[in-house]
Enzyme design. Structure first.
Site, PDB file in Angstrom:
ATOM      1  N   GLY A 109      31.589  34.892  35.084  1.00 58.52           N
ATOM      2  CA  GLY A 109      30.822  34.934  34.646  1.00 58.52           C
ATOM      3  C   GLY A 109      31.204  35.170  33.391  1.00 58.52           C
ATOM      4  CD  GLU A 112      29.685  30.955  35.673  1.00 60.68           C
ATOM      5  OE1 GLU A 112      29.206  32.049  35.821  1.00 60.68           O
ATOM      6  OE2 GLU A 112      29.101  29.944  36.534  1.00 60.68           O
ATOM      7  CD  GLU A 132      33.324  31.830  39.085  1.00 58.64           C
ATOM      8  OE1 GLU A 132      34.519  31.140  39.290  1.00 58.64           O
ATOM      9  OE2 GLU A 132      32.387  31.948  38.372  1.00 58.64           O
TER      10      GLU A 132
HETATM   11  N1  CO8 Z   1      34.054  43.059  37.648  1.00 59.77           N
HETATM   12  C1  CO8 Z   1      34.461  44.676  38.134  1.00 59.77           C
HETATM   13  N2  CO8 Z   1      35.119  45.646  37.704  1.00 59.77           N
HETATM   14  C2  CO8 Z   1      35.925  44.478  37.060  1.00 59.77           C
HETATM   15  C3  CO8 Z   1      36.313  43.250  36.807  1.00 59.77           C
HETATM   16  C4  CO8 Z   1      35.182  42.600  37.236  1.00 59.77           C
HETATM   17  N3  CO8 Z   1      35.154  41.296  37.195  1.00 59.77           N
HETATM   18  N4  CO8 Z   1      37.841  42.335  36.134  1.00 59.77           N
HETATM   19  C5  CO8 Z   1      37.637  44.164  35.976  1.00 59.77           C
HETATM   20  N5  CO8 Z   1      37.528  45.067  36.156  1.00 59.77           N
HETATM   21  C6  CO8 Z   1      38.168  46.243  36.476  1.00 59.77           C
HETATM   22  C7  CO8 Z   1      39.567  46.403  37.089  1.00 59.77           C
HETATM   23  O1  CO8 Z   1      38.640  46.361  38.162  1.00 59.77           O
HETATM   24  C8  CO8 Z   1      39.563  47.491  35.967  1.00 59.77           C
HETATM   25  O2  CO8 Z   1      38.764  48.789  36.844  1.00 59.77           O
HETATM   26  P1  CO8 Z   1      39.527  50.102  37.620  1.00 59.77           P
HETATM   27  O3  CO8 Z   1      40.538  50.514  36.194  1.00 59.77           O
HETATM   28  O4  CO8 Z   1      38.233  51.210  37.999  1.00 59.77           O
HETATM   29  O5  CO8 Z   1      40.730  49.885  38.382  1.00 59.77           O
HETATM   30  C9  CO8 Z   1      39.878  47.161  35.680  1.00 59.77           C
HETATM   31  O6  CO8 Z   1      38.816  46.650  34.987  1.00 59.77           O
HETATM   32  C10 CO8 Z   1      41.042  46.759  34.231  1.00 59.77           C
HETATM   33  O7  CO8 Z   1      41.268  45.311  34.750  1.00 59.77           O
HETATM   34  P2  CO8 Z   1      42.920  45.366  35.553  1.00 59.77           P
HETATM   35  O8  CO8 Z   1      43.248  46.944  35.922  1.00 59.77           O
HETATM   36  O9  CO8 Z   1      42.424  44.712  36.411  1.00 59.77           O
HETATM   37  O10 CO8 Z   1      43.594  44.843  34.515  1.00 59.77           O
HETATM   38  P3  CO8 Z   1      44.194  43.466  34.614  1.00 59.77           P
HETATM   39  O11 CO8 Z   1      44.916  43.918  32.905  1.00 59.77           O
HETATM   40  O12 CO8 Z   1      45.686  43.800  35.909  1.00 59.77           O
HETATM   41  O13 CO8 Z   1      44.022  42.202  34.689  1.00 59.77           O
HETATM   42  C11 CO8 Z   1      42.184  40.758  35.431  1.00 59.77           C
HETATM   43  C12 CO8 Z   1      43.189  41.431  34.034  1.00 59.77           C
HETATM   44  C13 CO8 Z   1      43.084  39.303  35.099  1.00 59.77           C
HETATM   45  C14 CO8 Z   1      41.441  39.950  34.109  1.00 59.77           C
HETATM   46  C15 CO8 Z   1      41.811  40.767  36.216  1.00 59.77           C
HETATM   47  O14 CO8 Z   1      40.788  42.279  36.409  1.00 59.77           O
HETATM   48  C16 CO8 Z   1      40.824  40.520  36.844  1.00 59.77           C
HETATM   49  O15 CO8 Z   1      41.123  39.501  37.631  1.00 59.77           O
HETATM   50  N6  CO8 Z   1      39.755  40.486  37.307  1.00 59.77           N
HETATM   51  C17 CO8 Z   1      38.863  39.930  37.815  1.00 59.77           C
HETATM   52  C18 CO8 Z   1      38.485  38.489  36.915  1.00 59.77           C
HETATM   53  C19 CO8 Z   1      37.409  37.602  38.142  1.00 59.77           C
HETATM   54  O16 CO8 Z   1      38.295  37.242  39.198  1.00 59.77           O
HETATM   55  N7  CO8 Z   1      36.376  36.835  38.032  1.00 59.77           N
HETATM   56  C20 CO8 Z   1      35.486  36.312  38.054  1.00 59.77           C
HETATM   57  C21 CO8 Z   1      34.345  37.359  38.941  1.00 59.77           C
HETATM   58  S1  CO8 Z   1      33.237  36.276  40.270  1.00 59.77           S
HETATM   59  C22 CO8 Z   1      32.100  36.038  39.038  1.00 59.77           C
HETATM   60  O17 CO8 Z   1      31.869  35.961  37.576  1.00 59.77           O
HETATM   61  C23 CO8 Z   1      30.586  35.411  39.833  1.00 59.77           C
HETATM   62  C24 CO8 Z   1      30.138  34.686  38.273  1.00 59.77           C
HETATM   63  C25 CO8 Z   1      29.074  34.897  38.468  1.00 59.77           C
HETATM   64  C26 CO8 Z   1      27.624  35.257  36.998  1.00 59.77           C
HETATM   65  C27 CO8 Z   1      28.056  35.809  36.309  1.00 59.77           C
HETATM   66  C28 CO8 Z   1      26.938  35.477  35.189  1.00 59.77           C
HETATM   67  C29 CO8 Z   1      27.024  34.871  33.642  1.00 59.77           C
END
Ligand code: CO8
Length: 258
Positions: A109, A112, A132
Site C-alpha cells: 500500500g 500504491e 502482497e
Molecule cells: N504492517 C504492520 N506493521 C509493520 C508493517 C506492516 N505493513 N511493516 C513493518 N511493520 C512493523 C513490524 O512488525 C515491526 O514491528 P515490531 O517491532 O512491533 O515487531 C516494525 O514495523 C519494524 O519492522 P521490521 O522489524 O520488520 O523491520 P526490518 O527492517 O527488519 O524490515 C521490512 C523492514 C522489509 C519493510 C519489513 O518490515 C516488511 O517486510 N514489512 C512488510 C512489508 C509488506 O509486506 N507490505 C505489504 C503489506 S500488504 C498491503 O499493503 C496491501 C495493500 C492494501 C492497500 C493499501 C492502500 C493504500
C-alpha cells in the site's frame, strides 16, 4: 494548524508538506492514518494559499504497506461490507499537484499510495515493491493497474508475482520515479520542484494535471479532444494574456490566479 494523530503537517510559502508519522510501524497504513491524510489533503486542496502538496514519510520508510496486524483477522464479509480500502483512495480526487518524496521502504500500500500521487521522487536508498503475494494476497489499492501503466507488463508481473523489491535506481530506469536524489537532500529538492509548480497560474496547473490524468482513462482521440478543449479554454483567462505579454516584454509574469 490542525493536529492529526498519524501525520504531521506544515506549510512553506505556497507548498504544503504532509509527513506520514507512525514510525514504530514503519508508517504502516491503517484507516485512521488514511483518514488523517485524506482530511489534510482536502483542506490544502481548498486552501487558496497552497499551490502544491508534498507527501513524505520517514528516513527508514515512506510506508511499509497496509497494517498487516490489523488486516490479519479480517474476513471477506467484513471487507465487503465496510468496503475495506475503498475510502483510502481520496488522494486521487485531489486537484492540486501532489509530489511523493520517498525515502526508505514504499511497499504494498505504500508503493500504491506513492503511485496515487502525481510525481514520485526517491532518495537513493528508497525501496519499492508489491510483496502482497508473500502474505497470500495481491495488491489492493491499484498496484496491479497503476504499476503496469508506469513500468509495463513484464516488470510489473515480476514485481507482483515474486514480491521482489526494486531499488531507487531501478525504479527511475523503469519510469516509476521521476528523479533520484541523495536521501539527505530529497525533501529539499522536492520542495524546490513543488515551489516552482506552486508559482504558476493555478488554472493552468490544474488543467495540466487533469489532462495528463485523462490519458489513463480514455482512448487517444478522446484524450486529445479533451486536451484541445482545455487548451482553448485557457485563452479565457487573464493569466494567458499576462504570461504571453510578459514573455514578449522580457519580464516576470504577475499571475492573477494562484
Ligand atoms: N504492517 C504492520 N506493521 C509493520 C508493517 C506492516 N505493513 N511493516 C513493518 N511493520 C512493523 C513490524 O512488525 C515491526 O514491528 P515490531 O517491532 O512491533 O515487531 C516494525 O514495523 C519494524 O519492522 P521490521 O522489524 O520488520 O523491520 P526490518 O527492517 O527488519 O524490515 C521490512 C523492514 C522489509 C519493510 C519489513 O518490515 C516488511 O517486510 N514489512 C512488510 C512489508 C509488506 O509486506 N507490505 C505489504 C503489506 S500488504 C498491503 O499493503 C496491501 C495493500 C492494501 C492497500 C493499501 C492502500 C493504500
Amino acid at each position: 494548524g490542525h493536529q492529526y494523530a498519524n501525520i504531521l503537517t506544515e506549510t512553506k510559502g505556497r507548498v504544503a508538506i504532509i509527513t506520514l508519522n507512525r514510525p514504530d510501524a514503519l508508517n504502516a497504513l491503517n484507516s485512521p492514518l488514511m483518514k488523517d491524510l485524506n482530511d489534510a489533503l482536502r483542506v490544502y486542496d481548498a486552501d487558496e494559499g497552497i499551490g502544491a502538496i508534498v507527501v513524505t514519510g520517514g528516513e527508514k520508510a515512506f510506508a511499509a504497506g497496509a497494517d498487516i496486524k490489523e488486516m490479519q483477522p479480517l474476513t471477506f464479509v467484513d471487507n465487503y461490507k465496510k468496503n475495506f480500502i475503498g475510502d483510502w483512495t481520496g488522494v486521487t480526487t485531489i486537484r492540486k499537484p501532489i509530489l511523493a518524496a520517498v525515502n526508505g521502504f514504499a511497499l504494498g500500500g505504500g508503493c500504491e499510495l506513492a503511485m496515487m500521487c502525481d510525481i514520485i521522487y526517491a532518495g537513493d536508498r528508497a525501496v519499492f515493491g508489491q510483496p502482497e503475494i508473500k502474505l497470500g494476497v495481491i495488491p489492493g489499492a491499484g498496484g496491479t493497474q497503476r504499476l503496469t501503466k508506469a513500468i509495463g507488463k513484464s516488470k510489473t508481473m515480476e514485481q507482483v508475482l515474486t514480491g521482489k523489491f526494486m531499488n531507487a535506481e531501478e525504479a527511475e530506469k523503469a519510469g516509476l520515479v521521476a528523479r533520484v536524489f541523495p536521501a539527505a537532500s530529497l525533501l529539499e529538492e522536492v520542495l524546490k520542484v513543488a515551489k516552482t509548480i506552486a508559482s504558476y497560474s493555478l488554472p493552468s496547473v490544474l488543467m495540466a494535471k487533469e489532462a495528463v490524468n485523462k490519458s489513463f482513462e480514455v482512448p487517444l482521440s478522446e484524450g486529445l479532444h479533451f486536451e484541445r478543449r482545455l487548451f482553448h479554454s485557457l485563452f479565457a483567462t487573464e493569466d494567458q494574456k499576462e504570461g504571453m505579454d510578459a514573455f514578449q516584454n522580457k519580464r516576470k509574469p504577475q499571475w492573477k490566479h494562484q
